[in-house]
Design a protein around this motif. Sequence first.
Motif, PDB file in Angstrom:
ATOM      1  N   GLY A   1       1.057   6.861   4.324  1.00  7.95           N
ATOM      2  CA  GLY A   1      -0.386   6.875   4.124  1.00  7.95           C
ATOM      3  C   GLY A   1      -0.957   5.519   3.790  1.00  7.95           C
ATOM      4  N   GLY A   2      -0.099   4.574   3.433  1.00  5.05           N
ATOM      5  CA  GLY A   2      -0.565   3.210   3.202  1.00  5.05           C
ATOM      6  C   GLY A   2      -0.752   2.416   4.477  1.00  5.05           C
ATOM      7  N   GLY A   3      -0.171   2.894   5.591  1.00  6.20           N
ATOM      8  CA  GLY A   3      -0.265   2.157   6.837  1.00  6.20           C
ATOM      9  C   GLY A   3      -1.688   1.847   7.277  1.00  6.20           C
ATOM     10  N   PRO A   4      -2.579   2.852   7.352  1.00  8.04           N
ATOM     11  CA  PRO A   4      -3.952   2.553   7.745  1.00  8.04           C
ATOM     12  C   PRO A   4      -4.638   1.547   6.824  1.00  8.04           C
ATOM     13  CG  PRO A   4      -3.536   4.905   7.883  1.00  8.04           C
ATOM     14  CD  PRO A   4      -2.353   4.298   7.194  1.00  8.04           C
ATOM     15  N   HIS A   5      -4.262   1.577   5.539  1.00  6.25           N
ATOM     16  CA  HIS A   5      -4.892   0.668   4.584  1.00  6.25           C
ATOM     17  C   HIS A   5      -4.437  -0.771   4.800  1.00  6.25           C
ATOM     18  CE1 HIS A   5      -5.313   4.706   2.846  1.00  6.25           C
ATOM     19  NE2 HIS A   5      -6.456   4.229   2.377  1.00  6.25           N
TER      20      HIS A   5
ATOM     21  N   HIS B   1       0.859  -1.184   0.000  1.00  8.23           N
ATOM     22  CA  HIS B   1       0.000   0.000   0.000  1.00  8.23           C
ATOM     23  C   HIS B   1       0.900   1.240   0.000  1.00  8.23           C
ATOM     24  CE1 HIS B   1      -3.567  -2.433   1.336  1.00  8.23           C
ATOM     25  NE2 HIS B   1      -2.599  -3.169   1.878  1.00  8.23           N
ATOM     26  N   HIS B   2       0.814   2.036  -1.037  1.00  4.37           N
ATOM     27  CA  HIS B   2       1.714   3.183  -1.204  1.00  4.37           C
ATOM     28  C   HIS B   2       1.354   4.339  -0.277  1.00  4.37           C
ATOM     29  CE1 HIS B   2      -1.336   5.487  -3.416  1.00  4.37           C
ATOM     30  NE2 HIS B   2      -1.580   4.412  -4.148  1.00  4.37           N
ATOM     31  N   GLY B   3       2.266   5.306  -0.213  1.00  2.92           N
ATOM     32  CA  GLY B   3       2.057   6.490   0.605  1.00  2.92           C
ATOM     33  C   GLY B   3       1.165   7.515  -0.070  1.00  2.92           C
ATOM     34  N   THR B   4       1.086   8.689   0.544  1.00  2.00           N
ATOM     35  CA  THR B   4       0.205   9.770   0.078  1.00  2.00           C
ATOM     36  C   THR B   4       1.014  11.023  -0.229  1.00  2.00           C
ATOM     37  OG1 THR B   4      -1.586   8.930   1.493  1.00  2.00           O
ATOM     38  CG2 THR B   4      -1.772  11.208   0.732  1.00  2.00           C
ATOM     39  N   PRO B   5       1.036  11.486  -1.487  1.00  2.00           N
ATOM     40  CA  PRO B   5       0.486  10.846  -2.689  1.00  2.00           C
ATOM     41  C   PRO B   5       1.420   9.755  -3.171  1.00  2.00           C
ATOM     42  CG  PRO B   5       1.593  12.876  -3.313  1.00  2.00           C
ATOM     43  CD  PRO B   5       1.688  12.792  -1.804  1.00  2.00           C
ATOM     44  N   GLY B   6       0.909   8.872  -4.005  1.00  2.01           N
ATOM     45  CA  GLY B   6       1.738   7.791  -4.499  1.00  2.01           C
ATOM     46  C   GLY B   6       1.032   7.009  -5.585  1.00  2.01           C
ATOM     47  N   ALA B   7       1.620   5.888  -5.955  1.00  2.00           N
ATOM     48  CA  ALA B   7       1.071   5.048  -7.011  1.00  2.00           C
ATOM     49  C   ALA B   7       1.603   3.645  -6.852  1.00  2.00           C
ATOM     50  CB  ALA B   7       1.450   5.618  -8.384  1.00  2.00           C
ATOM     51  N   GLY B   8       0.940   2.710  -7.491  1.00  2.49           N
ATOM     52  CA  GLY B   8       1.353   1.321  -7.446  1.00  2.49           C
ATOM     53  C   GLY B   8       2.522   1.071  -8.381  1.00  2.49           C
TER      54      GLY B   8
ATOM     55  N   ALA C   1      -0.388 -11.875   7.770  1.00  2.50           N
ATOM     56  CA  ALA C   1       0.246 -10.932   8.694  1.00  2.50           C
ATOM     57  C   ALA C   1       0.329  -9.586   7.996  1.00  2.50           C
ATOM     58  CB  ALA C   1       1.636 -11.403   9.114  1.00  2.50           C
ATOM     59  N   ALA C   2       0.436  -8.521   8.798  1.00  2.00           N
ATOM     60  CA  ALA C   2       0.462  -7.172   8.256  1.00  2.00           C
ATOM     61  C   ALA C   2       1.510  -6.338   8.972  1.00  2.00           C
ATOM     62  CB  ALA C   2      -0.911  -6.506   8.396  1.00  2.00           C
ATOM     63  N   ALA C   3       2.041  -5.353   8.241  1.00  2.00           N
ATOM     64  CA  ALA C   3       2.989  -4.402   8.816  1.00  2.00           C
ATOM     65  C   ALA C   3       2.569  -2.997   8.430  1.00  2.00           C
ATOM     66  CB  ALA C   3       4.404  -4.671   8.312  1.00  2.00           C
ATOM     67  N   ALA C   4       2.608  -2.094   9.393  1.00  2.00           N
ATOM     68  CA  ALA C   4       2.413  -0.671   9.142  1.00  2.00           C
ATOM     69  C   ALA C   4       3.757   0.009   9.354  1.00  2.00           C
ATOM     70  CB  ALA C   4       1.360  -0.081  10.070  1.00  2.00           C
ATOM     71  N   ILE C   5       4.281   0.636   8.301  1.00  2.00           N
ATOM     72  CA  ILE C   5       5.593   1.272   8.342  1.00  2.00           C
ATOM     73  C   ILE C   5       5.390   2.787   8.343  1.00  2.00           C
ATOM     74  CG2 ILE C   5       7.846   1.444   7.250  1.00  2.00           C
ATOM     75  CD1 ILE C   5       7.087  -1.114   5.652  1.00  2.00           C
ATOM     76  N   ALA C   6       5.685   3.427   9.468  1.00  2.00           N
ATOM     77  CA  ALA C   6       5.548   4.883   9.585  1.00  2.00           C
ATOM     78  C   ALA C   6       4.150   5.345   9.185  1.00  2.00           C
ATOM     79  CB  ALA C   6       6.605   5.586   8.731  1.00  2.00           C
ATOM     80  N   GLY C   7       3.143   4.611   9.632  1.00  2.00           N
ATOM     81  CA  GLY C   7       1.762   4.932   9.293  1.00  2.00           C
ATOM     82  C   GLY C   7       1.098   5.803  10.339  1.00  2.00           C
ATOM     83  N   VAL C   8       0.147   6.617   9.880  1.00  2.00           N
ATOM     84  CA  VAL C   8      -0.547   7.538  10.787  1.00  2.00           C
ATOM     85  C   VAL C   8      -1.559   6.807  11.653  1.00  2.00           C
ATOM     86  CG1 VAL C   8      -0.263   9.577   9.335  1.00  2.00           C
ATOM     87  CG2 VAL C   8      -2.284   8.119   9.034  1.00  2.00           C
ATOM     88  N   ALA C   9      -1.823   7.400  12.810  1.00  2.00           N
ATOM     89  CA  ALA C   9      -2.908   6.978  13.693  1.00  2.00           C
ATOM     90  C   ALA C   9      -4.196   7.681  13.268  1.00  2.00           C
ATOM     91  CB  ALA C   9      -2.570   7.326  15.141  1.00  2.00           C
ATOM     92  N   PRO C  10      -5.350   7.239  13.770  1.00  2.00           N
ATOM     93  CA  PRO C  10      -6.599   7.926  13.447  1.00  2.00           C
ATOM     94  C   PRO C  10      -6.565   9.391  13.883  1.00  2.00           C
ATOM     95  CG  PRO C  10      -7.057   5.790  14.434  1.00  2.00           C
ATOM     96  CD  PRO C  10      -5.576   6.032  14.588  1.00  2.00           C
ATOM     97  N   TRP C  11      -7.278  10.227  13.140  1.00  2.00           N
ATOM     98  CA  TRP C  11      -7.325  11.663  13.408  1.00  2.00           C
ATOM     99  C   TRP C  11      -7.829  11.954  14.812  1.00  2.00           C
ATOM    100  CZ3 TRP C  11      -5.722  15.878  10.668  1.00  2.00           C
ATOM    101  CH2 TRP C  11      -6.235  17.134  11.032  1.00  2.00           C
TER     102      TRP C  11
END
Length: 278
Positions: free
Chosen positions: A87-91, A18-25, A105-115
């Motif tokens: 930005g892909g972390g929450p996804h 899951h890419h960051g914001t902004p980003g692309a596959g 299994a899943a990994a969130a790398i430097a992903g944001v927490a909920p607002w």
Amino acid sequence: MVAFVSAGPDDGIPLIAHHGTPGAGITYQPFVDAAAERGLRYVAYSRPGYAGSPRAEGRTVAECAPDVAGILDQLGAERCYTYGWSGGGPHALACAALLGDRVSAAAAIAGVAPWDADGLDWRAGMGAENVAEFAAMEAGPDALRAFLEQARAGLGDLTGEQVATALGDLIGEADRRVLSGEFAEHLAELIRGGVAAGTDGWFDDDLAFREPWGFDLGKIAVPVTIWQGDEDRMVPPAHGRWLAERIPGAKAELRPGQGHLSIAVDCFGEILDDLLAG
């Protein structure tokens, strides 16, 4: 259907990125190679509104889960591993919460927490550009759109040599260290791809982060690891700590001396090994 690309062994278990914001596959060959060495097929997709994926106005974070399920169906795969960066972390967490045993299994790398994360000062420690962006979000959709359009004007022809300067106050020394050569070119390509079709994807990501994500972090039942650097100026380390404390059984890899970008570049092999260990 969202656009995606894959690389690596055809019979490998998919690794959904899951890419960051902004980003692309877009694939990054060192990541593809690291995945292939472990028998994984690297799969990168573009969220709606980005790089060939039709827009889904008003989408929530949770709505990525059926998109990923559709990718797995197309690949003929029952299960996957998944990670999200920034930005892909929450996804990635949405897939962990909503796709049941299709996610190993899943990994969130430097992903944001909920607002609305309880007890978290969401913007504390962020670089000036992020503070300005999220202030525009709070000012309303028109203000956010205007901010993003102005930001996009300088990103459409971004080169690897320019990317560190373009990120400005969002990066520190740890991230500047890795912004050279092949990785700098890849990051510039990701950003260019993320804004090539306009700002719809970026705009919809930002709104989705601010609204309820559409799933309960406390009900995630698959193995999750939160990867976070203590020198991150895009998503400060308090976000990683908050997530790790609220996802049942989550492991926290809170790395000193790592930034928003460097943690993935330096630790990608470890991240994959941790995913496979489950």
